[in-house]
Write an enzyme that holds these catalytic residues in place. Sequence first.
Site, PDB file in Angstrom:
ATOM      1  N   LEU A  88      -2.987  -4.330  23.122  1.00  0.00           N
ATOM      2  CA  LEU A  88      -3.053  -3.441  21.968  1.00  0.00           C
ATOM      3  C   LEU A  88      -3.159  -4.262  20.687  1.00  0.00           C
ATOM      4  O   LEU A  88      -2.743  -5.404  20.623  1.00  0.00           O
ATOM      5  CB  LEU A  88      -1.816  -2.543  21.920  1.00  0.00           C
ATOM      6  CG  LEU A  88      -1.496  -1.736  23.184  1.00  0.00           C
ATOM      7  CD1 LEU A  88      -0.262  -0.879  22.957  1.00  0.00           C
ATOM      8  CD2 LEU A  88      -2.677  -0.875  23.600  1.00  0.00           C
ATOM      9  N   ARG A 110     -21.394  -5.555  10.365  1.00  0.00           N
ATOM     10  CA  ARG A 110     -20.566  -4.874  11.361  1.00  0.00           C
ATOM     11  C   ARG A 110     -20.978  -3.410  11.360  1.00  0.00           C
ATOM     12  O   ARG A 110     -21.569  -2.917  10.396  1.00  0.00           O
ATOM     13  CB  ARG A 110     -19.075  -4.997  11.043  1.00  0.00           C
ATOM     14  CG  ARG A 110     -18.537  -6.407  11.192  1.00  0.00           C
ATOM     15  CD  ARG A 110     -17.021  -6.439  11.089  1.00  0.00           C
ATOM     16  NE  ARG A 110     -16.372  -5.834  12.237  1.00  0.00           N
ATOM     17  CZ  ARG A 110     -16.151  -6.461  13.391  1.00  0.00           C
ATOM     18  NH1 ARG A 110     -16.554  -7.712  13.553  1.00  0.00           N
ATOM     19  NH2 ARG A 110     -15.544  -5.848  14.380  1.00  0.00           N
ATOM     20  N   HIS A 161      11.600 -18.099 -12.786  1.00  0.00           N
ATOM     21  CA  HIS A 161      10.984 -19.399 -13.082  1.00  0.00           C
ATOM     22  C   HIS A 161      11.681 -20.487 -12.265  1.00  0.00           C
ATOM     23  O   HIS A 161      12.908 -20.487 -12.175  1.00  0.00           O
ATOM     24  CB  HIS A 161      11.127 -19.709 -14.569  1.00  0.00           C
ATOM     25  CG  HIS A 161      10.637 -21.074 -14.947  1.00  0.00           C
ATOM     26  ND1 HIS A 161       9.299 -21.359 -15.067  1.00  0.00           N
ATOM     27  CD2 HIS A 161      11.312 -22.234 -15.201  1.00  0.00           C
ATOM     28  CE1 HIS A 161       9.155 -22.634 -15.408  1.00  0.00           C
ATOM     29  NE2 HIS A 161      10.376 -23.195 -15.497  1.00  0.00           N
TER      30      HIS A 161
END
Length: 492
Positions: A64, A298, A471
């Site tokens: 799958l 495709r 930061h």
Amino acid sequence: MADKLYNYCFALILKILTDEDKALAEQFDVTIIGSGPGGYVAAVRAGQLGLKVAIIEKEKDARLGGTCGLRGCIPTKALLNAAHLFEKAGHFENFGLKFKDLSYDWTGVQKYKSDVVAKNSAGVSYLMKKNKVTVFNGFGKILGKGKIEVALADGKKQTIETKNIIIATGSVVRPIPGFETDAKQVVNSDHILELTNVPKSMIVMGSGAVGVEFASVYARFGCDTTVVELLDRIVPIEDADVSKELARSFKKQGIKCEVGIKLDKLEKSKKGVKVSGKNAKGDAVTFEAEMLLVAVGRMPYLENLGLENTKVVVNPRGTIKVNEYCETDEPNVFAIGDVIDTAWLAHLASKEGIMVIEKIAGKKVEPIKQNLVPNCTYCDPEVASVGLTEEKAKAAGHDVKVGKFPFSASGKARILGETDGFVKIVAEKKYDEILGVHIIGPHATELLAEACVAMALESTADELGRIIHAHPTVSEAVMEAAEGVHDLTIHM
């Protein structure tokens, strides 16, 4: 003895008839054809909502995950990660580290990729069991209203009765006339995942996500790589500034990019391949290499699905016609993912599947906002975007203001040694609405999530710029680009 034999035969016949009756009587609330990221995600949501759901997958051994999990997103990104690490290791001296005789084991790289794929697929199978999804390993064909025939892997056939059907069969490689693949000298995106060695040289036909990702992989493992693009820039769906920056970075890496080239001829020999065509000026051009990767084309996979037994309409392009809720012209038949005209992206297919299931379950759903679907390309440097490019924003009539921040000015990017690229924010001048965010650089595909949330919440550039970012992080570049919309960038 005769009585015992009679009783045994009678019981056996009764069991067979009972089993057949059960199979015929069993009816699902929804049956999904295809187990890719659209299909299996839909199945999980259906199970979560208490629906009785079945999924049909034709892949051998009942694996799958669909194209994305088995021969697309997952294996490709595994190879890209290996290539990125290999390239990084080649520059360890920049970090004060020493490494002698750096090399790679291609068989080991392929095993790493295959192990990732196998574990991912096993994870999907686990999700099916967890959510009580019945899995049929075979080829599904719609027979008519509420009926699907499954040609099982063992050669038998079984008919499923279902209230709703979701077509999630995805797409396959489209053959390009004149550039037919042979899995040896001329390969497609499926073949190239299974190469037993890295070719010495390669021509990549097409510079979309597939083309530039595989160019990044094989160039970093030492393949002399040339990308050939029909349009006038690489990654042509992205912002023009991003295309320019990626071409610059590729050139620095030794990846050649040839744009505005229409290839029309392929020749093969024992030494390799030769492709020829014309450039934008009409001049003849020729490229030679050991291998050609055809990274274009495709098409939706709809073959033998039995659509002729329904009212489902197939568009001239070969996609299934649906409305904004992915409903076809056949009642209770839906289509999602690469078989419809929305962007062919795994994450979009997943959200389409969830939307369809929730609609089937009677929940209130909203159509997916197509302008908020993120695009991600995992080449090196990564490319990610959401919303309108600067050019499209202007074409749509917006008065545009742009903020841009380079990673060369980012402290964290310097620490990583990955300073190519930038964050670009396209905003509307009057209301400061963020229209698009475009990133090329380190962790671009991860950074984009912030932009998707900001745009979904209709944030302004000013609001995004005022949000405190930790930061040192590369995410500060998003904040600084947002501040740049109002000419308030700090570190540039």
